[in-house]
Design a protein around this motif. Structure first.
Motif, PDB file in Angstrom:
ATOM      1  N   LEU A  43       0.832  -1.206   0.000  1.00 12.46           N
ATOM      2  CA  LEU A  43       0.000   0.000   0.000  1.00 12.46           C
ATOM      3  C   LEU A  43       0.864   1.253   0.000  1.00 12.46           C
ATOM      4  CD1 LEU A  43      -2.901  -0.712   2.531  1.00 12.46           C
ATOM      5  CD2 LEU A  43      -3.090  -0.368   0.063  1.00 12.46           C
ATOM      6  N   SER A  47       1.508   4.259  -3.246  1.00 13.15           N
ATOM      7  CA  SER A  47       0.728   5.447  -2.887  1.00 13.15           C
ATOM      8  C   SER A  47       1.391   6.740  -3.345  1.00 13.15           C
ATOM      9  CB  SER A  47       0.542   5.504  -1.369  1.00 13.15           C
ATOM     10  OG  SER A  47       1.779   5.808  -0.736  1.00 13.15           O
ATOM     11  N   LEU A  72      -1.402   8.886   4.500  1.00 12.67           N
ATOM     12  CA  LEU A  72      -1.697   7.709   3.691  1.00 12.67           C
ATOM     13  C   LEU A  72      -3.133   7.250   3.907  1.00 12.67           C
ATOM     14  CD1 LEU A  72      -0.464   5.458   1.767  1.00 12.67           C
ATOM     15  CD2 LEU A  72      -0.510   4.079   3.820  1.00 12.67           C
ATOM     16  N   VAL A  73      -3.586   7.217   5.138  1.00 13.35           N
ATOM     17  CA  VAL A  73      -4.960   6.795   5.430  1.00 13.35           C
ATOM     18  C   VAL A  73      -5.949   7.758   4.763  1.00 13.35           C
ATOM     19  CG1 VAL A  73      -6.661   6.504   7.283  1.00 13.35           C
ATOM     20  CG2 VAL A  73      -4.358   5.547   7.542  1.00 13.35           C
ATOM     21  N   GLU A  75      -5.384   9.494   2.090  1.00 12.93           N
ATOM     22  CA  GLU A  75      -5.302   9.203   0.659  1.00 12.93           C
ATOM     23  C   GLU A  75      -6.138   7.976   0.304  1.00 12.93           C
ATOM     24  OE1 GLU A  75      -1.985   7.575  -2.508  1.00 12.93           O
ATOM     25  OE2 GLU A  75      -1.270   8.658  -0.759  1.00 12.93           O
ATOM     26  N   LEU A  76      -6.048   6.938   1.117  1.00 14.27           N
ATOM     27  CA  LEU A  76      -6.816   5.713   0.871  1.00 14.27           C
ATOM     28  C   LEU A  76      -8.313   5.993   0.970  1.00 14.27           C
ATOM     29  CD1 LEU A  76      -4.654   3.125   2.842  1.00 14.27           C
ATOM     30  CD2 LEU A  76      -4.816   3.380   0.349  1.00 14.27           C
ATOM     31  N   ARG A  77      -8.714   6.769   1.956  1.00 19.06           N
ATOM     32  CA  ARG A  77     -10.141   7.110   2.111  1.00 19.06           C
ATOM     33  C   ARG A  77     -10.636   7.926   0.950  1.00 19.06           C
ATOM     34  NH1 ARG A  77      -9.800   8.291   8.484  1.00 19.06           N
ATOM     35  NH2 ARG A  77     -10.108   6.149   9.152  1.00 19.06           N
ATOM     36  N   GLY A  79      -9.477   7.870  -2.046  1.00 19.73           N
ATOM     37  CA  GLY A  79      -9.550   6.966  -3.188  1.00 19.73           C
ATOM     38  C   GLY A  79     -10.793   6.098  -3.143  1.00 19.73           C
ATOM     39  N   GLN A  80     -11.220   5.706  -1.936  1.00 17.10           N
ATOM     40  CA  GLN A  80     -12.434   4.901  -1.804  1.00 17.10           C
ATOM     41  C   GLN A  80     -13.672   5.724  -2.128  1.00 17.10           C
ATOM     42  OE1 GLN A  80     -12.314   3.378   2.192  1.00 17.10           O
ATOM     43  NE2 GLN A  80     -11.118   1.587   1.608  1.00 17.10           N
TER      44      GLN A  80
END
Length: 83
Positions: A43, A47, A72-73, A75-77, A79-80
């Motif tokens: 991950l 990223s 990072l978290v 960014e992941l959220r 992206g979701q």
């Protein structure tokens, strides 16, 4: 932007300090997301946050490990929410 396109400065962090920082960040990602360290490493390295960490113009490398994990978290959220 790819990592080989970034302007890297020798004064950023020595390689060994950067590797240590990445190791700590990946360990924190694995704990935060309750995933394996291998998945956390994947991950991280896929990223935008990883690219930013290696970019001398971004100064993310000067931030604390938890701040980088939060980035990072987020960014992941983000992206979701676009999926």
């Amino acid at each position: 932007m790819k990592i080989n396109e970034l302007k890297l400065l020798p004064i950023m962090l020595s390689d060994i300090l950067m590797w240590n920082k990445i190791g700590r960040v990946v360990t924190l990602i694995a704990k935060r997301l309750n995933i394996s360290p291998e998945h956390a490493l994947d991950l991280f390295y896929t990223s935008e946050t990883s690219l930013r960490l290696h970019n001398a113009d971004d100064y993310l490398y000067m931030m604390g490990d938890l701040y980088i994990v939060d980035e990072l978290v987020a960014e992941l959220r983000a992206g979701q929410s676009h999926s």
